[in-house]
Design a protein around this motif. Structure first.
Motif: not given
Length: 166
Positions: A77-91
């Protein structure tokens, strides 16, 4: 100390030099006396920065360097801060506080997950029934890149775009 030219790739040698020069008592004037041994772009140097605790390669692998904690980098993305964290989980391990993570392996017998609650991801292993994993977490990529300036993030993005295009 023996010379390391030929024993380390140029990028690794640059990282060692950068680390040594960051130590107390190192002279910045002597660091500028000779040109860098490798020929890396500013974005590449930042991506693989071994000195910076927030270096991108602590979670990302590129050109067979770094750590394969996060999914493969495909879109920048144009702004690396905006990378989607959709692969994260809560453990939620039995008897412990929940933490954000990335699944490495999950089966009935075993769950292996990278714990994202510390600056360097830690691979933790649990018995299958001793942990609860739910999709999503409070972890955000913008927190991981908070130590970079806007200019540094733009340099990293340029490097990633050229590396992925190859």
């Amino acid at each position: 100390m023996p010379a390391f030219r030929g024993q380390l790739p140029a990028d690794d040698l640059d990282a060692v030099i950068g680390y040594v020069m960051s130590l107390p008592g190192s002279s910045p004037a002597s660091a500028n006396a000779a040109p860098p041994i490798g020929t890396q772009s500013p974005g590449k140097a930042l991506f693989f920065d071994a000195v910076r605790m927030g270096g991108c390669s602590r979670c990302h692998e590129l050109d067979k360097r770094g750590s394969r904690v996060a999914p493969e980098i495909k879109n920048i993305p144009a702004d690396l801060r905006a990378i989607d964290a959709k692969h994260t989980v809560t453990v939620v391990p039995a008897g412990e506080a929940p933490f954000p993570g990335l699944i490495w392996e999950q089966s009935e017998k075993r769950v292996r997950v990278y714990d994202l609650s510390s600056p360097l991801p830690v691979l933790r292993t649990f018995a299958g029934g001793a942990v609860k994993v739910t999709p999503g977490s409070t972890w955000q990529h913008r927190d991981a890149v908070a130590g970079y300036t806007d200019v540094e993030l733009q340099e990293i993005a340029r490097y990633l775009q050229s590396a992925i295009a190859r």
